[in-house]
Design an enzyme around this catalytic site. Structure first.
Site, PDB file in Angstrom:
ATOM      1  N   ARG A   1      27.521  55.279  64.882  1.00  0.00           N
ATOM      2  CA  ARG A   1      27.394  55.022  66.324  1.00  0.00           C
ATOM      3  C   ARG A   1      26.994  53.561  66.540  1.00  0.00           C
ATOM      4  O   ARG A   1      26.150  53.044  65.797  1.00  0.00           O
ATOM      5  CB  ARG A   1      26.332  55.929  66.941  1.00  0.00           C
ATOM      6  CG  ARG A   1      26.746  57.391  67.050  1.00  0.00           C
ATOM      7  CD  ARG A   1      25.527  58.245  67.367  1.00  0.00           C
ATOM      8  NE  ARG A   1      25.842  59.639  67.601  1.00  0.00           N
ATOM      9  CZ  ARG A   1      26.079  60.541  66.657  1.00  0.00           C
ATOM     10  NH1 ARG A   1      26.055  60.195  65.393  1.00  0.00           N
ATOM     11  NH2 ARG A   1      26.352  61.798  66.977  1.00  0.00           N
TER      12      ARG A   1
ATOM     13  N   HIS B   1      22.101  54.104  68.450  1.00  0.00           N
ATOM     14  CA  HIS B   1      21.601  55.453  68.102  1.00  0.00           C
ATOM     15  C   HIS B   1      22.257  55.985  66.823  1.00  0.00           C
ATOM     16  O   HIS B   1      22.523  57.176  66.701  1.00  0.00           O
ATOM     17  CB  HIS B   1      21.839  56.443  69.244  1.00  0.00           C
ATOM     18  CG  HIS B   1      21.098  56.111  70.507  1.00  0.00           C
ATOM     19  ND1 HIS B   1      19.880  56.667  70.825  1.00  0.00           N
ATOM     20  CD2 HIS B   1      21.399  55.269  71.532  1.00  0.00           C
ATOM     21  CE1 HIS B   1      19.468  56.196  71.992  1.00  0.00           C
ATOM     22  NE2 HIS B   1      20.368  55.341  72.442  1.00  0.00           N
TER      23      HIS B   1
ATOM     24  N   ARG C   1      20.037  66.151  69.673  1.00  0.00           N
ATOM     25  CA  ARG C   1      20.009  65.095  68.648  1.00  0.00           C
ATOM     26  C   ARG C   1      19.011  64.024  69.077  1.00  0.00           C
ATOM     27  O   ARG C   1      19.079  63.511  70.195  1.00  0.00           O
ATOM     28  CB  ARG C   1      21.394  64.486  68.442  1.00  0.00           C
ATOM     29  CG  ARG C   1      21.445  63.445  67.301  1.00  0.00           C
ATOM     30  CD  ARG C   1      22.860  62.962  67.035  1.00  0.00           C
ATOM     31  NE  ARG C   1      22.914  61.962  65.986  1.00  0.00           N
ATOM     32  CZ  ARG C   1      22.731  60.644  66.184  1.00  0.00           C
ATOM     33  NH1 ARG C   1      22.495  60.180  67.394  1.00  0.00           N
ATOM     34  NH2 ARG C   1      22.793  59.796  65.169  1.00  0.00           N
TER      35      ARG C   1
ATOM     36  N   ASN D   1      16.453  59.598  76.897  1.00  0.00           N
ATOM     37  CA  ASN D   1      15.578  58.920  75.952  1.00  0.00           C
ATOM     38  C   ASN D   1      14.171  59.481  76.059  1.00  0.00           C
ATOM     39  O   ASN D   1      13.890  60.277  76.964  1.00  0.00           O
ATOM     40  CB  ASN D   1      15.531  57.414  76.256  1.00  0.00           C
ATOM     41  CG  ASN D   1      16.750  56.666  75.713  1.00  0.00           C
ATOM     42  OD1 ASN D   1      17.415  57.125  74.798  1.00  0.00           O
ATOM     43  ND2 ASN D   1      17.025  55.506  76.283  1.00  0.00           N
TER      44      ASN D   1
ATOM     45  N   PHE E   1      24.953  45.908  79.005  1.00  0.00           N
ATOM     46  CA  PHE E   1      24.573  46.684  77.819  1.00  0.00           C
ATOM     47  C   PHE E   1      24.975  46.010  76.503  1.00  0.00           C
ATOM     48  O   PHE E   1      24.171  45.916  75.577  1.00  0.00           O
ATOM     49  CB  PHE E   1      25.149  48.104  77.918  1.00  0.00           C
ATOM     50  CG  PHE E   1      24.615  49.053  76.886  1.00  0.00           C
ATOM     51  CD1 PHE E   1      23.288  49.464  76.910  1.00  0.00           C
ATOM     52  CD2 PHE E   1      25.436  49.559  75.887  1.00  0.00           C
ATOM     53  CE1 PHE E   1      22.793  50.350  75.961  1.00  0.00           C
ATOM     54  CE2 PHE E   1      24.944  50.442  74.939  1.00  0.00           C
ATOM     55  CZ  PHE E   1      23.622  50.843  74.977  1.00  0.00           C
TER      56      PHE E   1
ATOM     57  N   ARG F   1      27.936  54.112  81.947  1.00  0.00           N
ATOM     58  CA  ARG F   1      27.802  55.001  80.788  1.00  0.00           C
ATOM     59  C   ARG F   1      28.921  56.035  80.784  1.00  0.00           C
ATOM     60  O   ARG F   1      29.430  56.399  79.731  1.00  0.00           O
ATOM     61  CB  ARG F   1      26.447  55.720  80.817  1.00  0.00           C
ATOM     62  CG  ARG F   1      25.259  54.833  80.579  1.00  0.00           C
ATOM     63  CD  ARG F   1      23.968  55.638  80.625  1.00  0.00           C
ATOM     64  NE  ARG F   1      23.757  56.425  79.418  1.00  0.00           N
ATOM     65  CZ  ARG F   1      22.836  57.373  79.288  1.00  0.00           C
ATOM     66  NH1 ARG F   1      22.046  57.683  80.299  1.00  0.00           N
ATOM     67  NH2 ARG F   1      22.697  58.033  78.158  1.00  0.00           N
TER      68      ARG F   1
ATOM     69  N   TYR G   1      30.795  56.460  76.920  1.00  0.00           N
ATOM     70  CA  TYR G   1      30.599  57.521  75.922  1.00  0.00           C
ATOM     71  C   TYR G   1      31.915  58.160  75.506  1.00  0.00           C
ATOM     72  O   TYR G   1      32.146  58.425  74.326  1.00  0.00           O
ATOM     73  CB  TYR G   1      29.609  58.576  76.443  1.00  0.00           C
ATOM     74  CG  TYR G   1      28.195  58.047  76.470  1.00  0.00           C
ATOM     75  CD1 TYR G   1      27.818  57.069  77.390  1.00  0.00           C
ATOM     76  CD2 TYR G   1      27.235  58.470  75.566  1.00  0.00           C
ATOM     77  CE1 TYR G   1      26.542  56.557  77.420  1.00  0.00           C
ATOM     78  CE2 TYR G   1      25.942  57.964  75.587  1.00  0.00           C
ATOM     79  CZ  TYR G   1      25.611  57.002  76.520  1.00  0.00           C
ATOM     80  OH  TYR G   1      24.342  56.480  76.529  1.00  0.00           O
TER      81      TYR G   1
ATOM     82  N   ARG H   1      34.976  56.551  67.088  1.00  0.00           N
ATOM     83  CA  ARG H   1      34.103  57.132  66.071  1.00  0.00           C
ATOM     84  C   ARG H   1      34.714  58.371  65.427  1.00  0.00           C
ATOM     85  O   ARG H   1      34.610  58.579  64.226  1.00  0.00           O
ATOM     86  CB  ARG H   1      32.781  57.524  66.745  1.00  0.00           C
ATOM     87  CG  ARG H   1      31.549  57.358  65.914  1.00  0.00           C
ATOM     88  CD  ARG H   1      30.322  57.437  66.779  1.00  0.00           C
ATOM     89  NE  ARG H   1      30.197  58.698  67.487  1.00  0.00           N
ATOM     90  CZ  ARG H   1      29.812  59.844  66.927  1.00  0.00           C
ATOM     91  NH1 ARG H   1      29.521  59.896  65.654  1.00  0.00           N
ATOM     92  NH2 ARG H   1      29.715  60.940  67.653  1.00  0.00           N
TER      93      ARG H   1
END
Ligand code: HDD
Length: 714
Positions: A88, A91, A129, A165, A178, A375, A379, A386
């Protein structure tokens, strides 16, 4: 074929279906798979062909060259070569666990999302997670960092991801910043270090040029950024979201996770040492607790408010650098999450889980928070990179557990493939034909967005209502206990001492002057600056009379028992057997874990001649990995270990980290060797005294003997 049968065939398999098919595929034995010893499965290639030798590559003679012909060896190496997927981008270091969410106080008046408005007692499977932000996959757990707290709810109406968070605010207000924020905190691009830390020029350069980050920086410099364990930290959804009820009425909501275990952090010097002693400290803690059946729980709370509150609140509820104090809008507890199942396979579950903030369900909606909106793009996009393709939702850990019907098809690794002919809509199959026409949108139950008018000119401009960067930073600071304030000053001093450029150090103190002059002065003294620098010009003058918010302090919200904590008992030859056993049972009776530490991992012979096995050798079980410690040994052994460095460190670290220390009189020889005998305070307990063990464990509920720390460290 009847239509029900067809529909069943169309159903894309969820996790359970997959698990079943996996079991079928992997069924033991088989016609060509005779078990070598009648016990183990036969080793096969990925194609299922049995393998006769897994140790020797096919070669021309025993000393001859290896042959490329060996398809079995080549397949094995090929697969190994491709084992890694990109970590990632943030994170990367994380740990996942399964569990369930139980709805205890449904809120149908605010939302028609079944997960929050269904029957009282309704259970929804979840996967959580926890993570650090900056470090890579192999970085140590105790970095000073924000912790990710992401929960995937597999609801009846689709997956809902609450990607939060352990800190309720964020560094930046707009998602466009970001990449810069993350670049600044990650290792510098030229040298590739420092890893997993913010204590370097780039990070402090960026945040000191980005005043909106000051509130979050205060949290990051507090003990929140060095939690004792994932189990002992809060979680926050951060943004303001919307809830929509069955009549279409919208309310604003902020989500909170409150650990039933209470809040707890470690001390910075302890964190540094834990990273050396056990870089997996947090993941091991989670695994061990669940393995032992001590399931951690969090209450899910909501702060719900309306447009009127939002209009009158001192800050903009769309600004993710602000929170709403719990004293102003109380947190209503609506359910409980229990983590009760460790993963079977780290890669398949923890690594491949894909959280997306855009995953919400009917009865919820986003707000115009510019960080959240960004966001929602990021994501989904990152999963493509990924996990390698658009079918990451077919991976069991990501697949919804409710039916999935749509016309999406094909792509890399498509695992859930609908049957039938209709792969488009509108279509007229099913009308007088045997063919399944496929699914249709449902206006009554489908997701509908909150109706809002958006008739504004296109501009790139931050709202004036986002301009106050210091008031809540100050509120956070003044809400801490003295000991927590000292930790913050020490943390800022540590970090700025790693910053090489003097102008950056000064700029940062120039911000602190807006937050609290005492704090600015402490840090100024801490880094050895002769005089305070000028204040950095403020976009808006801070409000200085915001009330303290006790909910923001860890120590004001600590636990009231030693349950779930770990006691390290250091024993050596001749340790009083009655004392050791009484202590062990006193700790276990309150639900604490006990680890026996000894000079040798085999253990030590107690005073009654019984040999007690150890869990750790003293070098591998330093006191930093325990919440409280006891040193129990016979006269002769204590004399022997008084000069032993790991034994001395065990005691001196426990003392320095304000831990409660149990002992028997012979152990004082170690205390004396490190000059501690005369410093023994009320945090020390003679376990050989009457009810010694019980009194010690009772005291341990406070976790630390803070009186020892209330003097500022240089
Ligand atoms: Fe993020 C991962 C939390 C802002 C872009 N983020 C990620 C994870 C958590 C958060 C917990 C790990 C999920 C997991 O365990 O797999 N992020 C937050 C919070 C934020 C936030 C609470 C502010 C309120 N994030 C944020 C912004 C952006 C991203 C503004 C981009 C514009 N975050 C990502 C990402 C990640 C991610 C690049 C990396 C891996 C992933 O998503 O799946 O997309």
């Amino acid at each position: 074929m009847d239509s029900e049968h067809l529909l069943r065939n169309r159903k894309l398999p969820g996790y359970e279906d997959y698990k079943m098919s996996k079991q079928l595929n992997l069924s033991k034995g088989g016609a060509n798979h005779q078990k070598p010893n009648g016990k183990e499965d036969v080793l096969t290639t990925a194609q299922g062909a049995p393998v006769s030798d897994n140790q020797n590559w096919l070669s021309a003679g025993p000393r001859g060259p290896q042959l490329l012909e060996d398809h079995i060896a080549r397949e094995k190496i090929f697969h190994f070569d491709h084992e890694r997927i990109p970590e990632r981008v943030v994170h990367a270091r994380g740990y996942g666990v399964h569990g369930e969410f139980e709805l205890k106080d449904p809120i149908p008046e605010f939302t028609h999302a079944a997960v929050l408005a269904g029957e009282k007692g309704k259970k929804t499977p979840i996967f959580a997670r926890f993570s650090t932000v900056a470090g890579n996959k192999g970085s140590p757990d105790l970095a000073r960092d924000v912790r990710g707290f992401a929960v995937k709810f597999y609801t009846d109406q689709g997956n809902w991801d609450l990607v939060g968070n352990n800190i309720p605010v964020f560094f930046i207000q707009d998602a466009i910043k970001f990449p810069d924020l993350i670049h600044s905190v990650k290792p510098a691009p030229d040298r590739g270090f420092p890893q997993a830390q913010s204590a370097h020029d780039n990070f402090w350069d960026f945040v000191s040029l980005t005043p909106e980050s000051m509130h979050m920086v205060m949290w990051q410099m507090s003990d929140r950024a060095i939690p004792r364990s994932f189990r002992f930290m809060e979680g926050f959804g951060v943004h303001t979201f919307r809830l929509i009820n069955a009549d279409g009425k919208a309310s604003f909501v902020k989500f909170h996770w409150k650990p039933k275990q209470g809040l707890q952090s470690v001390i910075w010097n302890e964190a540094l040492k834990i990273n050396g002693a056990d870089p997996d400290f947090h993941r091991r803690d989670m695994w061990d607790a669940i393995d032992a059946g001590d399931y951690p729980q969090w209450d899910l709370g909501v702060q719900i408010f309306d447009e009127e509150f939002a209009e009158n609140f001192e800050f903009d509820v769309l600004d993710a650098t602000k929170l709403i104090p719990e004293e102003q809008v109380p947190v209503r507890i609506i359910g409980t999450m229990t983590l009760n199942n460790n993963v079977d396979n780290f890669f398949a579950e923890t690594e491949q889980v894909a959280f997306c903030t855009q995953n919400i369900v009917p009865g919820m909606d986003f707000t115009e928070d510019p960080l959240l909106q960004g966001r929602n793009f990021s994501y989904l996009d990152t999963q493509l990179k990924r996990l390698g393709g658009p079918n990451f939702t077919h991976i069991p850990i990501n697949a919804p557990k409710c039916p999935v019907h749509n016309f999406q098809q094909d792509g890399h690794m498509a695992m859930s493939n609908p049957k039938g002919r209709a792969n488009y809509e509108p279509n007229s199959w099913g009308e007088g034909t045997d063919e399944d026409r496929g699914p249709r949108a449902c206006p009554d139950t489908g997701f509908t967005s909150h109706e809002a008018s958006v008739g504004s000119p296109k501009i790139r401009e931050r709202s004036e209502t986002f301009a106050d960067h210091y008031s809540q930073a100050r509120q956070f600071y003044i809400s801490q206990t003295e000991i927590e304030q000292i930790h913050m000053a020490n943390a800022l001093t540590f970090e700025l001492s790693k910053v090489v450029r003097m102008d950056i150090r000064k700029r940062m103190i120039g911000h602190l002057l807006h937050i609290d002059e005492g704090l600015a002065q402490d840090v100024c003294d801490g880094i050895g600056l002769a005089e305070l620098p000028d204040k950095v010009p403020a976009a808006r003058e801070p409000i200085t009379d915001l009330a303290e918010s006790p909910a923001l302090s860890i120590l004001k919200n600590g636990p009231d028992s030693f349950k779930g904590r770990k006691l390290g008992i250091y024993i050596a030859e001749g340790a009083d057997a009655d004392v050791v056993k009484a202590l062990k049972s006193a700790a276990e009776s309150v639900g604490a874990m006990v680890a026996i530490v000894a000079p040798h991992v085999a253990g030590a012979k107690l005073s009654d001649g019984e040999f007690m096995e150890a869990n750790e050798k003293i070098d591998g079980g330093p006191s930093v990995v325990f919440d409280a410690v006891a040193i129990i040994m016979g006269e002769k052994a204590a004399r022997n270990y008084a000069d032993d460095k790991p034994s001395q460190d065990f005691v001196s670290d426990a003392f320095a980290h304000a831990k409660f220390i149990g002992y028997v009189p012979p152990s004082k020889q170690i205390f004396a060797a490190i000059g501690l005998e005369e410093k023994m305070d009320d945090g020390f307990f003679d376990l050989s005294a009457k009810q010694g063990a019980e009194k010690f464990i009772e005291a341990c509920a406070a976790l630390r003997f803070w009186d020892r720390q209330s003097v500022k460290q240089d």
